[in-house]
Write an enzyme that holds these catalytic residues in place. Structure first.
Site, PDB file in Angstrom:
ATOM      1  N   LYS A 226     -39.396  94.254  55.752  1.00 26.55           N
ATOM      2  CA  LYS A 226     -40.720  93.649  55.861  1.00 26.55           C
ATOM      3  C   LYS A 226     -41.502  94.256  57.028  1.00 26.55           C
ATOM      4  CE  LYS A 226     -40.587  90.839  52.330  1.00 26.55           C
ATOM      5  NZ  LYS A 226     -40.448  89.390  52.360  1.00 26.55           N
ATOM      6  N   ARG A 260     -31.594  88.403  50.405  1.00 26.05           N
ATOM      7  CA  ARG A 260     -32.231  89.292  49.418  1.00 26.05           C
ATOM      8  C   ARG A 260     -32.579  90.601  50.124  1.00 26.05           C
ATOM      9  NH1 ARG A 260     -37.385  90.541  47.589  1.00 26.05           N
ATOM     10  NH2 ARG A 260     -37.555  90.867  45.324  1.00 26.05           N
TER      11      ARG A 260
END
Length: 290
Positions: A226, A260
Site C-alpha cells: 500500500k 491478504r
C-alpha cells in the site's frame, strides 16, 4: 494480544468448507486479473497466467486465493459487470479442480458474487462492506458463502476518529449482513488499509488495531504494497514486500488472523516468527495461571 486471541475458531465458508483461525496466521494471496492494478496490473490477465500464479502462491503457503477482476486503486477505470465476470469466472473454474485452497471473489457486485460462488468460490470479499450493493449479503446467505466485510472511506464523509469511523461503518455493514441472514460465523472484518485513508490514518489504524477486537469477529489485514508502506520506506510498489511483512507481524501481534498479500513466501516466514513468539508467550502465561 490476549490469550483468547490464540484460541481457535472456525470460519465457515461456501461449499461445506471451513478454515481454522486464531491459533496461527492464515495467508490470502492476491490474484488480480486486471490490466491496471497498482503493483501487478497486466501480469495475470490470462487464465493460464492467473492460475499458474495462484498455484505457486498455494505452494508458498497461501490457504486462500483472492481473485479480483476490477482494480480498486484510486482513479482506476470502472469495468462493467460483464467485463469483471469474463475475467474472473474462468480463473475460478480452472482453479476449482486444481487446488484445495479456498477461493475468494473480490467483488462488490451481487451478480458477480452469485456467479463466482456457483463457479466454485467459497468466499465473497466485498470492499464496500455490503454498502454499495446490499444484495451481496443475500447472495452470501443463500449460498452459505463466507463473507469479508471491508471498511472504506470512499464516497462519504468520515468521522474524525479513525477507530470511531471503523465502528460506525462496520456496524452498519454487520447490520446489513444480519438483515440478509448471514450468520456471524461466516463473517470476517477488514479495516480497509489504504481505502480513502492518508498516511497518518493508516499508521494510527495499525497502532490502534487491537481496539477492533471489540467487534468480536476475526480480522483480516490488507496492507500489502500500500501507498503508506511506500511513504514510510521510500520504496516503489513492487519493492514494498519487506515493509509489508513488517506490518503483517505488527498486526498479527495486535490480533489479525488473515493476511491478504502479494508475496506469500516472505509474509509466511515473517508470520511464522510472530506465531512462534505468541505460542511461547501463551505457553508461559498458561503456566503462570496453573
Amino acid at each position: 494480544m490476549p490469550l483468547a486471541q490464540l484460541e481457535s475458531s472456525f470460519w465457515r465458508v461456501g461449499h461445506g468448507r471451513e478454515i481454522e483461525l486464531g491459533a496461527r496466521a492464515v495467508l490470502m494471496a492476491i490474484v488480480n486479473v486486471t490490466p491496471d492494478s497498482f503493483s501487478d496490473g497486466g501480469r495475470y490477465e490470462t487464465v493460464d497466467a492467473a492460475v499458474t500464479y495462484a498455484l505457486q502462491a498455494v505452494s508458498d503457503g497461501a490457504e486462500i486465493i483472492d481473485i479480483g477482476g476490477e482494480s480498486t486503486r484510486p482513479g482506476a477505470d470502472v469495468v462493467t459487470p460483464l467485463e469483471e465476470q469474463a475475467r474472473v469466472l474462468p480463473v475460478i473454474e480452472a482453479l476449482r479442480g486444481k487446488t484445495d485452497a479456498l477461493i475468494s471473489i473480490d467483488t462488490y457486485r451481487a451478480e458477480t458474487a452469485r456467479l463466482a460462488v456457483a463457479a466454485g468460490a467459497h468466499v465473497i470479499n466485498d470492499v464496500f462492506g455490503l454498502q454499495k450493493e446490499p444484495e451481496v449479503g443475500r447472495i452470501a446467505a443463500d449460498t452459505s458463502a463466507g463473507l469479508c466485510l471491508m471498511h472504506t472511506g470512499r464516497d462519504r464523509e468520515k468521522l474524525p476518529d479513525v477507530i470511531g469511523d471503523q465502528f460506525y461503518f462496520l456496524e452498519r455493514s454487520l447490520a446489513l449482513a444480519s438483515a440478509a441472514g448471514v450468520p456471524k460465523d461466516r463473517i470476517v472484518l477488514d479495516p480497509g488499509f489504504g481505502f480513502a485513508k492518508d498516511i497518518q490514518e493508516n499508521v494510527e489504524l495499525m497502532a490502534r488495531f487491537g481496539e477492533l477486537r471489540r467487534l468480536g469477529l476475526p480480522l483480516l489485514a490488507g496492507t500489502s504494497r500500500k501507498r503508506f508502506v511506500g511513504a514510510i520506506t521510500g520504496r516503489e510498489a513492487a519493492d514494498r514486500d519487506v515493509g509489508t511483512a513488517a506490518t503483517s507481524v505488527l498486526l498479527r501481534l495486535a490480533g489479525a488472523s488473515i493476511f491478504r498479500v502479494h508475496d506469500v513466501a516472505i509474509n509466511k516466514d515473517a508470520l511464522a516468527i510472530a506465531d512462534a513468539m505468541l505460542a511461547a508467550r501463551y505457553s508461559f502465561e498458561q503456566g503462570q495461571l496453573a
